[in-house]
Design a protein around this motif. Structure first.
Motif, PDB file in Angstrom:
ATOM      1  N   UNK A 114       0.847  -1.196   0.000  1.00  0.00           N
ATOM      2  CA  UNK A 114       0.000   0.000   0.000  1.00  0.00           C
ATOM      3  C   UNK A 114       0.883   1.247   0.000  1.00  0.00           C
ATOM      4  N   UNK A 115       0.237   2.381  -0.201  1.00  0.00           N
ATOM      5  CA  UNK A 115       0.994   3.644  -0.201  1.00  0.00           C
ATOM      6  C   UNK A 115       1.707   3.853   1.124  1.00  0.00           C
ATOM      7  N   UNK A 116       1.011   3.492   2.214  1.00  0.00           N
ATOM      8  CA  UNK A 116       1.627   3.641   3.527  1.00  0.00           C
ATOM      9  C   UNK A 116       2.799   2.700   3.706  1.00  0.00           C
ATOM     10  N   UNK A 117       2.666   1.461   3.229  1.00  0.00           N
ATOM     11  CA  UNK A 117       3.776   0.508   3.318  1.00  0.00           C
ATOM     12  C   UNK A 117       4.961   0.966   2.483  1.00  0.00           C
ATOM     13  N   UNK A 118       4.699   1.480   1.294  1.00  0.00           N
ATOM     14  CA  UNK A 118       5.786   1.938   0.436  1.00  0.00           C
ATOM     15  C   UNK A 118       6.519   3.117   1.062  1.00  0.00           C
ATOM     16  N   UNK A 119       5.741   4.021   1.674  1.00  0.00           N
ATOM     17  CA  UNK A 119       6.366   5.161   2.352  1.00  0.00           C
ATOM     18  C   UNK A 119       7.250   4.687   3.495  1.00  0.00           C
ATOM     19  N   UNK A 120       6.737   3.719   4.264  1.00  0.00           N
ATOM     20  CA  UNK A 120       7.506   3.182   5.393  1.00  0.00           C
ATOM     21  C   UNK A 120       8.750   2.459   4.884  1.00  0.00           C
ATOM     22  N   UNK A 121       8.607   1.719   3.760  1.00  0.00           N
ATOM     23  CA  UNK A 121       9.758   1.016   3.202  1.00  0.00           C
ATOM     24  C   UNK A 121      10.829   2.013   2.756  1.00  0.00           C
ATOM     25  N   UNK A 122      10.424   3.109   2.154  1.00  0.00           N
ATOM     26  CA  UNK A 122      11.398   4.122   1.720  1.00  0.00           C
ATOM     27  C   UNK A 122      12.119   4.705   2.927  1.00  0.00           C
ATOM     28  N   UNK A 123      11.371   4.920   4.004  1.00  0.00           N
ATOM     29  CA  UNK A 123      11.992   5.447   5.224  1.00  0.00           C
ATOM     30  C   UNK A 123      13.029   4.460   5.758  1.00  0.00           C
ATOM     31  N   UNK A 124      12.654   3.158   5.749  1.00  0.00           N
ATOM     32  CA  UNK A 124      13.584   2.139   6.247  1.00  0.00           C
ATOM     33  C   UNK A 124      14.834   2.059   5.371  1.00  0.00           C
ATOM     34  N   UNK A 125      14.643   2.146   4.052  1.00  0.00           N
ATOM     35  CA  UNK A 125      15.789   2.093   3.145  1.00  0.00           C
ATOM     36  C   UNK A 125      16.754   3.232   3.437  1.00  0.00           C
ATOM     37  N   UNK A 126      16.219   4.402   3.716  1.00  0.00           N
ATOM     38  CA  UNK A 126      17.079   5.556   3.999  1.00  0.00           C
ATOM     39  C   UNK A 126      17.827   5.387   5.314  1.00  0.00           C
TER      40      UNK A 126
ATOM     41  N   UNK B 273      18.971   2.477   6.244  1.00  0.00           N
ATOM     42  CA  UNK B 273      19.881   1.339   6.091  1.00  0.00           C
ATOM     43  C   UNK B 273      19.226  -0.013   6.245  1.00  0.00           C
ATOM     44  N   UNK B 274      17.903  -0.042   6.330  1.00  0.00           N
ATOM     45  CA  UNK B 274      17.172  -1.320   6.473  1.00  0.00           C
ATOM     46  C   UNK B 274      16.556  -1.686   5.120  1.00  0.00           C
ATOM     47  N   UNK B 275      16.735  -2.953   4.711  1.00  0.00           N
ATOM     48  CA  UNK B 275      16.252  -3.404   3.410  1.00  0.00           C
ATOM     49  C   UNK B 275      15.161  -4.458   3.595  1.00  0.00           C
ATOM     50  N   UNK B 276      14.131  -4.349   2.775  1.00  0.00           N
ATOM     51  CA  UNK B 276      13.010  -5.282   2.888  1.00  0.00           C
ATOM     52  C   UNK B 276      13.434  -6.683   2.458  1.00  0.00           C
ATOM     53  N   UNK B 277      13.169  -7.663   3.310  1.00  0.00           N
ATOM     54  CA  UNK B 277      13.471  -9.065   2.985  1.00  0.00           C
ATOM     55  C   UNK B 277      12.239  -9.818   2.523  1.00  0.00           C
ATOM     56  N   UNK B 278      11.119  -9.626   3.220  1.00  0.00           N
ATOM     57  CA  UNK B 278       9.909 -10.380   2.883  1.00  0.00           C
ATOM     58  C   UNK B 278       8.705  -9.729   3.537  1.00  0.00           C
ATOM     59  N   UNK B 279       7.532 -10.060   3.018  1.00  0.00           N
ATOM     60  CA  UNK B 279       6.272  -9.635   3.617  1.00  0.00           C
ATOM     61  C   UNK B 279       5.396 -10.864   3.847  1.00  0.00           C
ATOM     62  N   UNK B 280       4.565 -10.786   4.872  1.00  0.00           N
ATOM     63  CA  UNK B 280       3.586 -11.836   5.162  1.00  0.00           C
ATOM     64  C   UNK B 280       2.340 -11.144   5.724  1.00  0.00           C
ATOM     65  N   UNK B 281       1.403 -10.825   4.824  1.00  0.00           N
ATOM     66  CA  UNK B 281       0.220 -10.110   5.269  1.00  0.00           C
ATOM     67  C   UNK B 281       0.591  -8.750   5.827  1.00  0.00           C
ATOM     68  N   UNK B 282       0.257  -8.541   7.076  1.00  0.00           N
ATOM     69  CA  UNK B 282       0.574  -7.273   7.735  1.00  0.00           C
ATOM     70  C   UNK B 282       2.003  -7.227   8.267  1.00  0.00           C
ATOM     71  N   UNK B 283       2.728  -8.350   8.166  1.00  0.00           N
ATOM     72  CA  UNK B 283       4.103  -8.400   8.678  1.00  0.00           C
ATOM     73  C   UNK B 283       5.090  -7.978   7.597  1.00  0.00           C
TER      74      UNK B 283
ATOM     75  N   UNK C 187      12.583  -6.646   7.720  1.00  0.00           N
ATOM     76  CA  UNK C 187      13.713  -5.866   7.196  1.00  0.00           C
ATOM     77  C   UNK C 187      15.012  -6.416   7.774  1.00  0.00           C
ATOM     78  N   UNK C 188      16.095  -6.193   7.036  1.00  0.00           N
ATOM     79  CA  UNK C 188      17.403  -6.616   7.527  1.00  0.00           C
ATOM     80  C   UNK C 188      18.442  -5.545   7.196  1.00  0.00           C
ATOM     81  N   UNK C 189      19.544  -5.597   7.933  1.00  0.00           N
ATOM     82  CA  UNK C 189      20.651  -4.673   7.701  1.00  0.00           C
ATOM     83  C   UNK C 189      21.944  -5.344   8.131  1.00  0.00           C
ATOM     84  N   UNK C 190      23.020  -4.969   7.452  1.00  0.00           N
ATOM     85  CA  UNK C 190      24.334  -5.511   7.803  1.00  0.00           C
ATOM     86  C   UNK C 190      25.100  -4.580   8.729  1.00  0.00           C
ATOM     87  N   UNK C 191      24.528  -3.451   9.073  1.00  0.00           N
ATOM     88  CA  UNK C 191      25.216  -2.508   9.954  1.00  0.00           C
ATOM     89  C   UNK C 191      25.340  -3.093  11.362  1.00  0.00           C
ATOM     90  N   UNK C 192      26.466  -2.808  11.996  1.00  0.00           N
ATOM     91  CA  UNK C 192      26.723  -3.357  13.327  1.00  0.00           C
ATOM     92  C   UNK C 192      25.833  -2.706  14.381  1.00  0.00           C
TER      93      UNK C 192
END
Length: 462
Positions: A69-81, A83-93, A96-101
Protein backbone atom coordinates in the motif's frame (compact mmCIF):
# COMPACT_ATOMS: atom_id res chain seq x y z
CA UNK A 1 23.13 -27.89 -4.30
CA UNK A 2 19.72 -26.23 -4.01
CA UNK A 3 19.55 -22.46 -3.78
CA UNK A 4 16.17 -22.51 -2.04
CA UNK A 5 14.64 -24.61 0.70
CA UNK A 6 11.47 -24.78 2.76
CA UNK A 7 11.25 -25.30 6.49
CA UNK A 8 8.37 -25.96 8.84
CA UNK A 9 8.27 -23.09 11.32
CA UNK A 10 5.94 -22.81 14.31
CA UNK A 11 6.24 -19.13 15.17
CA UNK A 12 3.25 -17.20 16.45
CA UNK A 13 2.41 -14.28 14.16
CA UNK A 14 3.09 -11.77 16.92
CA UNK A 15 6.38 -13.37 18.04
CA UNK A 16 8.60 -10.85 16.29
CA UNK A 17 11.30 -11.22 18.96
CA UNK A 18 11.64 -14.95 18.27
CA UNK A 19 11.38 -14.47 14.51
CA UNK A 20 14.16 -11.86 14.49
CA UNK A 21 16.50 -14.10 16.51
CA UNK A 22 15.71 -17.08 14.27
CA UNK A 23 16.34 -15.18 11.04
CA UNK A 24 19.67 -13.93 12.35
CA UNK A 25 20.69 -17.55 13.01
CA UNK A 26 19.56 -18.60 9.52
CA UNK A 27 21.51 -15.74 7.90
CA UNK A 28 24.62 -16.80 9.78
CA UNK A 29 24.14 -20.26 8.23
CA UNK A 30 23.72 -18.78 4.75
CA UNK A 31 19.91 -18.63 4.37
CA UNK A 32 17.74 -15.54 3.83
CA UNK A 33 13.98 -15.64 4.35
CA UNK A 34 12.14 -15.17 1.08
CA UNK A 35 8.52 -16.03 1.88
CA UNK A 36 7.20 -16.68 5.40
CA UNK A 37 3.80 -18.31 5.93
CA UNK A 38 1.57 -20.03 8.48
CA UNK A 39 3.59 -23.26 8.38
CA UNK A 40 6.17 -23.46 5.57
CA UNK A 41 8.79 -20.74 5.16
CA UNK A 42 10.88 -20.44 2.02
CA UNK A 43 14.56 -19.42 2.19
CA UNK A 44 17.18 -18.64 -0.46
CA UNK A 45 20.86 -19.32 -0.21
CA UNK A 46 23.21 -16.37 0.54
CA UNK A 47 26.74 -15.98 1.75
CA UNK A 48 26.80 -16.64 5.50
CA UNK A 49 26.90 -13.29 7.23
CA UNK A 50 25.95 -11.48 10.38
CA UNK A 51 22.72 -9.56 9.84
CA UNK A 52 20.25 -7.78 12.05
CA UNK A 53 16.53 -8.23 11.44
CA UNK A 54 13.53 -6.12 12.35
CA UNK A 55 9.94 -7.42 12.17
CA UNK A 56 7.33 -4.68 11.93
CA UNK A 57 3.57 -4.67 11.38
CA UNK A 58 1.25 -2.59 9.24
CA UNK A 59 -2.36 -3.20 10.45
CA UNK A 60 -4.02 -1.59 7.40
CA UNK A 61 -2.36 -4.04 4.99
CA UNK A 62 -3.98 -7.25 3.77
CA UNK A 63 -2.85 -10.50 2.19
CA UNK A 64 -5.22 -9.66 -0.69
CA UNK A 65 -3.39 -6.45 -1.61
CA UNK A 66 -1.85 -6.59 -5.11
CA UNK A 67 1.28 -4.96 -3.73
CA UNK A 68 2.46 -2.73 -0.94
CA UNK A 69 0.00 0.00 0.00
CA UNK A 70 0.99 3.64 -0.20
CA UNK A 71 1.63 3.64 3.53
CA UNK A 72 3.78 0.51 3.32
CA UNK A 73 5.79 1.94 0.44
CA UNK A 74 6.37 5.16 2.35
CA UNK A 75 7.51 3.18 5.39
CA UNK A 76 9.76 1.02 3.20
CA UNK A 77 11.40 4.12 1.72
CA UNK A 78 11.99 5.45 5.22
CA UNK A 79 13.58 2.14 6.25
CA UNK A 80 15.79 2.09 3.14
CA UNK A 81 17.08 5.56 4.00
CA UNK A 82 17.92 4.30 7.48
CA UNK A 83 19.88 1.34 6.09
CA UNK A 84 17.17 -1.32 6.47
CA UNK A 85 16.25 -3.40 3.41
CA UNK A 86 13.01 -5.28 2.89
CA UNK A 87 13.47 -9.07 2.99
CA UNK A 88 9.91 -10.38 2.88
CA UNK A 89 6.27 -9.63 3.62
CA UNK A 90 3.59 -11.84 5.16
CA UNK A 91 0.22 -10.11 5.27
CA UNK A 92 0.57 -7.27 7.74
CA UNK A 93 4.10 -8.40 8.68
CA UNK A 94 7.16 -6.77 7.12
CA UNK A 95 10.68 -8.13 7.63
CA UNK A 96 13.71 -5.87 7.20
CA UNK A 97 17.40 -6.62 7.53
CA UNK A 98 20.65 -4.67 7.70
CA UNK A 99 24.33 -5.51 7.80
CA UNK A 100 25.22 -2.51 9.95
CA UNK A 101 26.72 -3.36 13.33
CA UNK A 102 24.81 -0.69 15.25
CA UNK A 103 21.71 0.05 13.13
CA UNK A 104 19.20 2.80 13.81
CA UNK A 105 16.13 1.27 15.54
CA UNK A 106 13.07 1.29 13.28
CA UNK A 107 10.63 1.69 16.17
CA UNK A 108 11.44 3.85 19.15
CA UNK A 109 8.04 4.43 20.80
CA UNK A 110 7.26 1.31 22.86
CA UNK A 111 3.58 2.19 23.40
CA UNK A 112 3.02 2.72 19.67
CA UNK A 113 4.79 -0.54 18.94
CA UNK A 114 2.60 -2.47 21.39
CA UNK A 115 -0.59 -0.90 20.01
CA UNK A 116 0.49 -1.68 16.45
CA UNK A 117 1.03 -5.35 17.32
CA UNK A 118 -2.36 -5.48 19.03
CA UNK A 119 -4.25 -3.86 16.13
CA UNK A 120 -2.55 -6.25 13.74
CA UNK A 121 -3.47 -9.28 15.84
CA UNK A 122 -7.12 -8.21 16.01
CA UNK A 123 -7.25 -7.99 12.20
CA UNK A 124 -5.26 -11.14 11.42
CA UNK A 125 -4.46 -13.93 13.88
CA UNK A 126 -6.92 -13.55 16.76
CA UNK A 127 -10.08 -14.26 14.68
CA UNK A 128 -8.46 -17.35 13.15
CA UNK A 129 -7.27 -18.55 16.54
CA UNK A 130 -10.81 -18.13 17.90
CA UNK A 131 -12.25 -20.21 15.03
CA UNK A 132 -9.70 -23.00 15.51
CA UNK A 133 -10.28 -23.00 19.27
CA UNK A 134 -14.06 -23.18 18.74
CA UNK A 135 -13.63 -26.07 16.29
CA UNK A 136 -11.34 -27.93 18.70
CA UNK A 137 -13.76 -27.36 21.58
CA UNK A 138 -16.66 -28.63 19.46
CA UNK A 139 -14.70 -31.77 18.58
CA UNK A 140 -13.75 -32.37 22.21
CA UNK A 141 -17.40 -32.06 23.27
CA UNK A 142 -18.48 -34.30 20.40
CA UNK A 143 -16.00 -37.01 21.38
CA UNK A 144 -17.02 -36.78 25.03
CA UNK A 145 -20.65 -37.18 23.97
CA UNK A 146 -19.72 -40.34 22.05
CA UNK A 147 -18.06 -41.65 25.22
CA UNK A 148 -21.13 -40.80 27.29
CA UNK A 149 -23.50 -42.53 24.87
CA UNK A 150 -21.47 -45.72 24.32
CA UNK A 151 -18.27 -46.07 26.39
CA UNK A 152 -17.48 -49.54 25.01
CA UNK A 153 -17.59 -48.42 21.39
CA UNK A 154 -15.64 -45.24 22.18
CA UNK A 155 -12.88 -46.95 24.16
CA UNK A 156 -12.39 -49.70 21.55
CA UNK A 157 -12.57 -47.50 18.44
CA UNK A 158 -9.24 -45.84 17.51
CA UNK A 159 -10.86 -43.06 15.48
CA UNK A 160 -12.75 -41.91 18.58
CA UNK A 161 -10.32 -42.66 21.38
CA UNK A 162 -7.19 -41.26 19.73
CA UNK A 163 -9.01 -38.26 18.26
CA UNK A 164 -9.96 -36.98 21.72
CA UNK A 165 -6.40 -36.32 23.00
CA UNK A 166 -5.44 -34.91 19.58
CA UNK A 167 -8.23 -32.33 19.73
CA UNK A 168 -7.44 -31.65 23.39
CA UNK A 169 -3.86 -30.84 22.39
CA UNK A 170 -5.04 -28.50 19.62
CA UNK A 171 -7.44 -26.83 22.03
CA UNK A 172 -4.68 -26.48 24.61
CA UNK A 173 -2.30 -24.95 22.06
CA UNK A 174 -4.89 -22.38 20.95
CA UNK A 175 -5.90 -21.49 24.51
CA UNK A 176 -2.24 -21.18 25.46
CA UNK A 177 -1.66 -18.84 22.51
CA UNK A 178 -4.64 -16.73 23.57
CA UNK A 179 -3.63 -16.53 27.22
CA UNK A 180 0.04 -15.98 26.40
CA UNK A 181 -0.73 -13.16 23.98
CA UNK A 182 -3.17 -11.26 26.20
CA UNK A 183 -0.92 -11.70 29.21
CA UNK A 184 2.00 -10.30 27.20
CA UNK A 185 -0.15 -7.45 25.84
CA UNK A 186 -1.34 -6.42 29.30
CA UNK A 187 2.19 -6.47 30.75
CA UNK A 188 3.77 -4.86 27.67
CA UNK A 189 1.31 -1.97 27.61
CA UNK A 190 1.75 -1.36 31.34
CA UNK A 191 5.56 -1.38 30.99
CA UNK A 192 5.46 0.93 27.97
CA UNK A 193 3.25 3.43 29.79
CA UNK A 194 5.34 3.28 32.97
CA UNK A 195 8.91 3.26 31.63
CA UNK A 196 8.70 3.65 27.85
CA UNK A 197 10.37 0.23 27.37
CA UNK A 198 9.16 -2.51 25.04
CA UNK A 199 8.62 -5.92 26.63
CA UNK A 200 10.19 -8.62 24.41
CA UNK A 201 8.01 -11.54 23.36
CA UNK A 202 9.33 -14.98 24.27
CA UNK A 203 7.07 -17.80 23.10
CA UNK A 204 7.96 -21.47 23.58
CA UNK A 205 8.48 -22.55 19.97
CA UNK A 206 9.90 -25.99 20.82
CA UNK A 207 6.96 -26.73 23.09
CA UNK A 208 4.55 -25.78 20.29
CA UNK A 209 6.37 -28.09 17.88
CA UNK A 210 6.31 -30.91 20.45
CA UNK A 211 2.58 -30.52 21.06
CA UNK A 212 1.84 -30.45 17.33
CA UNK A 213 3.91 -33.62 16.91
CA UNK A 214 1.96 -35.30 19.71
CA UNK A 215 -1.35 -34.32 18.11
CA UNK A 216 -0.15 -35.62 14.74
CA UNK A 217 0.83 -38.97 16.29
CA UNK A 218 -2.63 -39.35 17.82
CA UNK A 219 -4.29 -38.55 14.50
CA UNK A 220 -1.95 -40.99 12.75
CA UNK A 221 -2.79 -43.72 15.28
CA UNK A 222 -6.48 -43.16 14.60
CA UNK A 223 -6.01 -43.18 10.82
CA UNK A 224 -3.95 -46.39 10.71
CA UNK A 225 -6.67 -48.32 12.54
CA UNK A 226 -9.51 -47.13 10.32
CA UNK A 227 -11.53 -49.33 8.01
CA UNK A 228 -10.64 -49.14 4.35
CA UNK A 229 -13.60 -46.92 3.47
CA UNK A 230 -12.93 -44.51 6.33
CA UNK A 231 -9.20 -44.38 5.58
CA UNK A 232 -9.96 -43.71 1.92
CA UNK A 233 -12.29 -40.89 2.91
CA UNK A 234 -9.66 -39.34 5.21
CA UNK A 235 -6.92 -39.50 2.56
CA UNK A 236 -9.28 -38.15 -0.10
CA UNK A 237 -10.32 -35.23 2.09
CA UNK A 238 -6.68 -34.46 2.93
CA UNK A 239 -5.57 -34.57 -0.71
CA UNK A 240 -8.56 -32.51 -1.82
CA UNK A 241 -7.98 -29.96 0.94
CA UNK A 242 -4.35 -29.50 -0.13
CA UNK A 243 -5.42 -29.21 -3.76
CA UNK A 244 -8.03 -26.56 -2.88
CA UNK A 245 -5.43 -24.56 -0.96
CA UNK A 246 -3.01 -24.74 -3.88
CA UNK A 247 -5.69 -23.65 -6.38
CA UNK A 248 -6.89 -20.79 -4.19
CA UNK A 249 -3.34 -19.57 -3.53
CA UNK A 250 -2.54 -19.82 -7.25
CA UNK A 251 -5.63 -17.79 -8.12
CA UNK A 252 -4.83 -15.24 -5.43
CA UNK A 253 -1.25 -14.88 -6.67
CA UNK A 254 -2.46 -14.50 -10.27
CA UNK A 255 -4.94 -11.77 -9.32
CA UNK A 256 -2.31 -9.94 -7.30
CA UNK A 257 0.03 -10.19 -10.29
CA UNK A 258 -2.68 -8.60 -12.43
CA UNK A 259 -2.95 -5.79 -9.86
CA UNK A 260 -6.57 -6.67 -9.06
CA UNK A 261 -8.09 -4.57 -6.23
CA UNK A 262 -8.16 -6.03 -2.74
CA UNK A 263 -11.96 -6.43 -2.78
CA UNK A 264 -11.88 -8.39 -6.06
CA UNK A 265 -9.16 -10.74 -4.87
CA UNK A 266 -10.95 -11.36 -1.59
CA UNK A 267 -14.31 -11.98 -3.31
CA UNK A 268 -12.80 -14.41 -5.84
CA UNK A 269 -10.99 -16.26 -3.04
CA UNK A 270 -14.19 -16.65 -1.00
CA UNK A 271 -16.25 -17.74 -4.02
CA UNK A 272 -13.61 -20.26 -5.08
CA UNK A 273 -13.48 -21.67 -1.56
CA UNK A 274 -17.25 -22.20 -1.47
CA UNK A 275 -17.47 -23.66 -4.99
CA UNK A 276 -14.52 -26.00 -4.57
CA UNK A 277 -15.75 -27.16 -1.14
CA UNK A 278 -19.19 -27.94 -2.63
CA UNK A 279 -17.58 -29.78 -5.55
CA UNK A 280 -15.40 -31.70 -3.12
CA UNK A 281 -18.37 -32.77 -1.02
CA UNK A 282 -20.35 -33.87 -4.07
CA UNK A 283 -17.41 -35.73 -5.57
CA UNK A 284 -16.63 -37.44 -2.29
CA UNK A 285 -20.22 -38.60 -1.89
CA UNK A 286 -20.33 -39.97 -5.44
CA UNK A 287 -17.03 -41.83 -5.01
CA UNK A 288 -18.13 -43.42 -1.74
CA UNK A 289 -21.42 -44.65 -3.21
CA UNK A 290 -19.61 -45.99 -6.25
CA UNK A 291 -17.04 -47.71 -4.04
CA UNK A 292 -19.76 -49.30 -1.92
CA UNK A 293 -21.67 -50.56 -4.96
CA UNK A 294 -18.56 -51.96 -6.62
CA UNK A 295 -17.24 -53.50 -3.41
CA UNK A 296 -13.71 -52.07 -3.69
CA UNK A 297 -14.16 -50.15 -0.42
CA UNK A 298 -14.97 -53.29 1.57
CA UNK A 299 -12.50 -54.12 4.32
CA UNK A 300 -12.59 -57.81 3.51
CA UNK A 301 -13.73 -59.86 0.56
CA UNK A 302 -16.56 -62.40 0.88
CA UNK A 303 -15.68 -66.05 0.38
CA UNK A 304 -18.45 -66.30 -2.20
CA UNK A 305 -21.76 -64.78 -3.26
CA UNK A 306 -25.09 -66.33 -4.21
CA UNK A 307 -28.48 -65.32 -5.56
CA UNK A 308 -31.70 -65.67 -3.59
CA UNK A 309 -35.04 -64.27 -4.71
CA UNK A 310 -33.39 -61.90 -7.15
CA UNK A 311 -30.87 -60.46 -4.69
CA UNK A 312 -27.15 -61.05 -4.27
CA UNK A 313 -25.99 -62.27 -0.85
CA UNK A 314 -22.47 -62.57 0.52
CA UNK A 315 -20.91 -65.46 2.41
CA UNK A 316 -17.95 -64.93 4.71
CA UNK A 317 -15.60 -67.51 6.15
CA UNK A 318 -13.91 -65.71 9.07
CA UNK A 319 -12.47 -67.68 11.97
CA UNK A 320 -14.64 -67.47 15.08
CA UNK A 321 -13.85 -69.02 18.49
CA UNK A 322 -17.26 -70.54 19.23
CA UNK A 323 -19.34 -72.25 16.54
CA UNK A 324 -22.79 -73.78 16.42
CA UNK A 325 -21.16 -77.14 15.68
CA UNK A 326 -19.46 -76.93 19.09
CA UNK A 327 -22.80 -76.61 20.85
CA UNK A 328 -25.08 -78.97 18.94
CA UNK A 329 -25.08 -81.67 16.28
CA UNK A 330 -25.93 -80.43 12.80
CA UNK A 331 -25.42 -81.65 9.25
CA UNK A 332 -25.64 -78.13 7.80
CA UNK A 333 -22.30 -76.83 6.49
CA UNK A 334 -23.03 -73.74 4.39
CA UNK A 335 -22.55 -71.18 7.14
CA UNK A 336 -21.49 -67.57 6.82
CA UNK A 337 -19.18 -66.58 9.68
CA UNK A 338 -18.05 -63.03 10.32
CA UNK A 339 -15.58 -61.52 12.78
CA UNK A 340 -15.34 -57.76 13.28
CA UNK A 341 -12.66 -56.51 15.66
CA UNK A 342 -11.96 -53.01 16.93
CA UNK A 343 -9.15 -52.52 19.44
CA UNK A 344 -7.19 -49.81 21.24
CA UNK A 345 -4.74 -49.74 24.12
CA UNK A 346 -7.68 -49.46 26.54
CA UNK A 347 -10.24 -51.95 25.25
CA UNK A 348 -11.13 -54.38 22.48
CA UNK A 349 -14.55 -55.11 21.02
CA UNK A 350 -14.91 -58.36 19.05
CA UNK A 351 -18.18 -59.12 17.28
CA UNK A 352 -18.80 -62.63 15.94
CA UNK A 353 -21.75 -64.05 14.00
CA UNK A 354 -22.60 -67.40 12.42
CA UNK A 355 -25.65 -67.50 10.16
CA UNK A 356 -27.15 -69.90 7.62
CA UNK A 357 -27.86 -68.83 4.06
CA UNK A 358 -31.14 -67.16 3.21
CA UNK A 359 -32.48 -70.41 1.72
CA UNK A 360 -31.96 -72.25 5.04
CA UNK A 361 -33.43 -69.91 7.63
CA UNK A 362 -34.70 -72.87 9.61
CA UNK A 363 -31.15 -73.52 10.76
CA UNK A 364 -29.98 -71.89 14.01
CA UNK A 365 -27.76 -68.85 14.16
CA UNK A 366 -25.34 -67.63 16.81
CA UNK A 367 -23.99 -64.19 17.69
CA UNK A 368 -21.78 -62.98 20.50
CA UNK A 369 -19.71 -59.92 21.42
CA UNK A 370 -16.57 -59.97 23.53
CA UNK A 371 -15.48 -56.83 25.35
CA UNK A 372 -11.93 -57.03 26.71
CA UNK A 373 -11.16 -54.30 29.23
CA UNK A 374 -7.41 -53.71 29.45
CA UNK A 375 -7.47 -51.03 32.16
CA UNK A 376 -9.15 -52.20 35.41
CA UNK A 377 -10.72 -48.88 36.44
CA UNK A 378 -12.68 -48.80 33.16
CA UNK A 379 -14.32 -52.17 33.79
CA UNK A 380 -17.22 -50.77 35.79
CA UNK A 381 -17.97 -48.17 33.10
CA UNK A 382 -17.99 -50.81 30.36
CA UNK A 383 -20.12 -53.23 32.38
CA UNK A 384 -22.69 -50.54 33.14
CA UNK A 385 -22.83 -49.59 29.46
CA UNK A 386 -23.41 -53.20 28.38
CA UNK A 387 -26.11 -53.72 30.99
CA UNK A 388 -27.97 -50.57 29.92
CA UNK A 389 -27.58 -50.82 26.15
CA UNK A 390 -31.25 -51.85 25.64
CA UNK A 391 -32.89 -49.31 27.93
CA UNK A 392 -33.50 -46.62 25.32
CA UNK A 393 -36.28 -44.17 26.17
CA UNK A 394 -39.15 -46.64 26.21
CA UNK A 395 -41.68 -46.55 29.04
CA UNK A 396 -40.73 -48.80 31.94
CA UNK A 397 -43.41 -51.39 31.13
CA UNK A 398 -41.97 -51.94 27.61
CA UNK A 399 -38.30 -51.67 28.45
CA UNK A 400 -35.88 -54.55 27.93
CA UNK A 401 -33.44 -54.99 30.79
CA UNK A 402 -30.84 -57.41 32.08
CA UNK A 403 -31.52 -59.25 35.33
CA UNK A 404 -29.03 -61.25 37.42
CA UNK A 405 -29.09 -65.00 36.85
CA UNK A 406 -27.07 -68.00 38.03
CA UNK A 407 -23.47 -67.63 36.83
CA UNK A 408 -22.32 -71.11 37.89
CA UNK A 409 -23.42 -72.96 34.72
CA UNK A 410 -21.36 -70.54 32.64
CA UNK A 411 -18.29 -70.64 34.90
CA UNK A 412 -18.48 -66.85 35.06
CA UNK A 413 -18.12 -64.41 37.93
CA UNK A 414 -21.51 -62.84 37.12
CA UNK A 415 -24.29 -63.58 34.65
CA UNK A 416 -27.36 -61.67 33.50
CA UNK A 417 -30.34 -62.59 31.30
CA UNK A 418 -32.23 -60.13 29.13
CA UNK A 419 -35.97 -59.75 29.78
CA UNK A 420 -38.40 -58.17 27.35
CA UNK A 421 -41.44 -56.27 28.65
CA UNK A 422 -40.16 -56.84 32.20
CA UNK A 423 -41.23 -60.51 32.54
CA UNK A 424 -40.42 -62.26 29.23
CA UNK A 425 -36.99 -63.96 29.40
CA UNK A 426 -34.98 -64.14 26.20
CA UNK A 427 -32.09 -66.29 25.07
CA UNK A 428 -29.65 -63.38 25.39
CA UNK A 429 -27.08 -63.37 28.21
CA UNK A 430 -24.36 -61.12 29.58
CA UNK A 431 -21.41 -62.89 31.18
CA UNK A 432 -18.75 -61.19 33.28
CA UNK A 433 -15.19 -62.19 34.07
CA UNK A 434 -12.55 -60.00 35.76
CA UNK A 435 -11.15 -58.61 32.48
CA UNK A 436 -13.94 -59.21 29.97
CA UNK A 437 -17.66 -58.99 29.32
CA UNK A 438 -19.42 -61.29 26.87
CA UNK A 439 -22.88 -60.89 25.39
CA UNK A 440 -24.19 -64.02 23.65
CA UNK A 441 -27.45 -64.56 21.75
CA UNK A 442 -29.01 -67.98 21.05
CA UNK A 443 -32.08 -69.02 19.08
CA UNK A 444 -33.48 -70.74 22.15
CA UNK A 445 -32.60 -71.20 25.81
CA UNK A 446 -29.31 -73.13 26.01
CA UNK A 447 -28.84 -76.25 28.07
CA UNK A 448 -26.51 -76.41 31.07
CA UNK A 449 -23.97 -78.30 28.93
CA UNK A 450 -24.10 -75.62 26.24
CA UNK A 451 -23.69 -72.89 28.86
CA UNK A 452 -20.62 -74.59 30.32
CA UNK A 453 -19.00 -75.13 26.94
CA UNK A 454 -19.72 -71.59 25.73
CA UNK A 455 -18.38 -70.08 28.97
CA UNK A 456 -15.24 -72.21 28.85
CA UNK A 457 -14.41 -71.08 25.30
CA UNK A 458 -15.43 -67.42 25.53
CA UNK A 459 -13.67 -66.59 28.81
CA UNK A 460 -10.28 -66.91 27.08
CA UNK A 461 -11.17 -66.43 23.39
CA UNK A 462 -9.28 -63.80 21.39
Amino acid sequence: MKDTKRRFEAFSFFDHTGIQAHLEEMAAKGWMVEQPGPYLWRYRRIEPQRLHFAVTYFPAASEFDPGPTEGQQTYQDYCESAGWHLSARWGQMQIFCTAEEDPVPLETDALTQVDTVHRTMKRSSLPGMAVVAALALFQVCFQLRLFWEDPVDFLSTPSSLYALPAWLVFLGVELYEFLFYFRWYKRARALAEATGEFLPIRTHRRLSLLLLAVAFLFFLSAALEHTRSTLFAMLFWLAAFVLILLLINAAKSALKGLQAPRTVTRAVTVIMSVVLAAALTGGMTALIFRGIRSGWLEDRRPAETYEYRGMAWKVYADDIPLRIEDLTDTDYTRWSTEARISETVLAAFREYTQRPRMDALGEPDLAYDIVEVKVPFLYGICKKSMLERYWFNDPAEYRSAYRPTDAAPWGAAEAYQLYHFQDEPSARYLLCWPDRIVEIRFDETPTAEQMALAGEILKTAD
